[in-house]
Design an enzyme around this catalytic site. Structure first.
Site, PDB file in Angstrom:
ATOM      1  N   GLU A  41       0.889  -1.160   0.000  1.00 36.20           N
ATOM      2  CA  GLU A  41       0.000   0.000   0.000  1.00 36.20           C
ATOM      3  C   GLU A  41       0.927   1.209   0.000  1.00 36.20           C
ATOM      4  OE1 GLU A  41      -2.816   0.366   3.338  1.00 36.20           O
ATOM      5  OE2 GLU A  41      -2.558   2.539   3.154  1.00 36.20           O
ATOM      6  N   ARG A  45       1.557  10.037   0.935  1.00 41.44           N
ATOM      7  CA  ARG A  45       2.151  10.950   1.927  1.00 41.44           C
ATOM      8  C   ARG A  45       3.402  11.609   1.377  1.00 41.44           C
ATOM      9  NH1 ARG A  45       1.770   6.769   6.907  1.00 41.44           N
ATOM     10  NH2 ARG A  45      -0.259   6.150   6.147  1.00 41.44           N
ATOM     11  N   THR A  69      -3.405   6.570   1.964  1.00 49.08           N
ATOM     12  CA  THR A  69      -3.520   7.985   2.307  1.00 49.08           C
ATOM     13  C   THR A  69      -4.090   8.794   1.127  1.00 49.08           C
ATOM     14  OG1 THR A  69      -1.436   7.589   3.529  1.00 49.08           O
ATOM     15  CG2 THR A  69      -2.372   9.778   3.691  1.00 49.08           C
ATOM     16  N   LYS A 129     -10.969  -0.038   6.442  1.00 50.21           N
ATOM     17  CA  LYS A 129      -9.731   0.096   7.215  1.00 50.21           C
ATOM     18  C   LYS A 129     -10.126   0.554   8.624  1.00 50.21           C
ATOM     19  CE  LYS A 129      -5.764   3.300   7.194  1.00 50.21           C
ATOM     20  NZ  LYS A 129      -4.417   3.213   6.616  1.00 50.21           N
TER      21      LYS A 129
HETATM   22  C1  3PG Z   1      -1.330   3.638   7.957  1.00 47.51           C
HETATM   23  O1  3PG Z   1      -1.388   4.536   7.146  1.00 47.51           O
HETATM   24  O2  3PG Z   1      -2.051   2.645   7.850  1.00 47.51           O
HETATM   25  C2  3PG Z   1      -0.451   3.781   9.141  1.00 47.51           C
HETATM   26  O3  3PG Z   1       0.490   4.751   8.971  1.00 47.51           O
HETATM   27  C3  3PG Z   1       0.212   2.518   9.555  1.00 47.51           C
HETATM   28  O4  3PG Z   1       0.511   2.677  10.884  1.00 47.51           O
HETATM   29  P1  3PG Z   1       1.864   2.163  11.541  1.00 47.51           P
HETATM   30  O5  3PG Z   1       2.938   3.091  11.084  1.00 47.51           O
HETATM   31  O6  3PG Z   1       1.647   2.247  13.020  1.00 47.51           O
HETATM   32  O7  3PG Z   1       2.083   0.755  11.063  1.00 47.51           O
END
Ligand code: 3PG
Length: 319
Positions: A41, A45, A69, A129
């Site tokens: 994924e 960002r 994102t 999600k």
């Molecule tokens: C996401 O976008 O799903 C999160 O940033 C994942 O979270 P993590 O960095 O705690 O794994």
């Protein structure tokens, strides 16, 4: 669309990637694949996210690449054009969800409460999600909500190898996502082997392979009884007669007539037979479909590998 959901579920763990340099996308995707996680994924960002998706889609067809994102329709369309096979957003954006539904592309909007989840149900979604998972109440929260919502969940946020199974052992969790195997410094430093090792460790934890029992091919029922009683007497095991075999405790299964395997069979337990089939399949392992046993919900409970090892037929068994 369903095959993407099925693949997400089978892979079980979706690496969530923030990448600064699109040139690192392909070696990264290959490192994930080598670790047993052919999924990415790639988040919007960073400015390189879109190009990274394009590179992976173009060069790594074995990898299920999606966009994370995704905050608006423009990013969504760019992600799809770059080759994203699914869209993930941190929150519930009605316009984005409708757009994806119209375009028939799987979308996992972030939901952390019953209101968002209800909107997802009414938009026809089956999986959302759950983000940020740990900070939003973790699996306990999902267990409390799940009975009233026809949804499955993909938790991300604070998930790692330590708490992975807290989530995945709940049958309403489709897969977990996270960044723990693709931390910024590992990508920047091109630590591909380290990434592969962390992925392998996560897959190992997820599948949780362990010896369940040994199956002995006895000549007939009388011999099976005698053999089972011998094990029970020696080791204080419970005598458990069944239709085709007799168990001595859970360790030894005495077949009432010779069954698969020249010497017998070995049962390997796993947290998820379906995920194990998928992951072993990635290594080229083949299964004997005629031996597949499923539960009422279509989940595989047991299946034999096509090939024997050391004279033993091998079957997977759900724990
Ligand atoms: C996401 O976008 O799903 C999160 O940033 C994942 O979270 P993590 O960095 O705690 O794994």
């Amino acid at each position: 669309m369903d095959h993407i959901f099925q693949t997400v579920s089978n892979i079980g763990i979706i690496p969530v990637i923030a990448i600064e340099d699109a040139a690192k996308a392909v070696p990264l995707a290959r490192a994930l694949t080598a670790g047993g996680l052919p999924a990415a994924e790639v988040t919007f960002r960073t400015a390189a996210g879109e190009e990274a998706i394009r590179q992976i889609a173009r060069n790594c067809p074995e990898v299920l690449v999606g966009a994370g994102t995704v905050l608006n329709l423009d990013q969504c369309d760019r992600a799809i054009a770059a080759g994203a096979k699914f869209i993930v957003s941190p929150g519930y954006n009605e316009a984005l969800v409708n757009h994806c539904v119209e375009k028939n592309i799987p979308v996992f909007p972030g939901c952390v409460n019953a209101s968002d989840m209800t909107r997802a149900v009414n938009a026809g979604l089956k999986i959302v999600k759950f983000f940020p998972a740990e900070q939003s109440g973790g699996v306990a929260f999902l267990k409390a909500l799940a009975p009233v919502l026809p949804l499955s969940f993909m938790p991300t946020g604070g998930v790692n190898t330590k708490n992975l199974m807290d989530y995945l052992s709940f049958d309403r969790i489709t897969a977990c996502g996270g960044t723990w195997m693709v931390k910024k410094d590992l990508i920047e430093g091109e630590k591909w082997d380290e990434i592969t090792t962390i992925c392998k460790d996560a897959v190992k934890t997820m599948l949780g392979f362990e010896l369940r029992h040994i199956g002995l091919n006895c000549a007939d029922e009388e011999n099976a009884e005698k053999t089972a009683r011998a094990f029970c007497a020696l080791f204080g095991l419970e005598y458990r007669p069944g239709n085709s075999s007799i168990f001595a405790g859970s360790a030894v299964e005495c077949m009432k007539r010779p069954f698969l395997g020249e010497k017998g069979h070995i049962a390997i337990g796993t947290n998820s037979v379906d995920r194990a089939i998928y992951h072993l399949g990635l290594q080229g392992v083949e299964f004997d479909e005629s031996t597949r046993k499923t539960d009422g919900r279509g989940r595989t409970k047991a299946i034999y590998l096509k090939d024997s090892i050391g004279g033993f037929a091998i079957h997977l068994a759900g724990k």
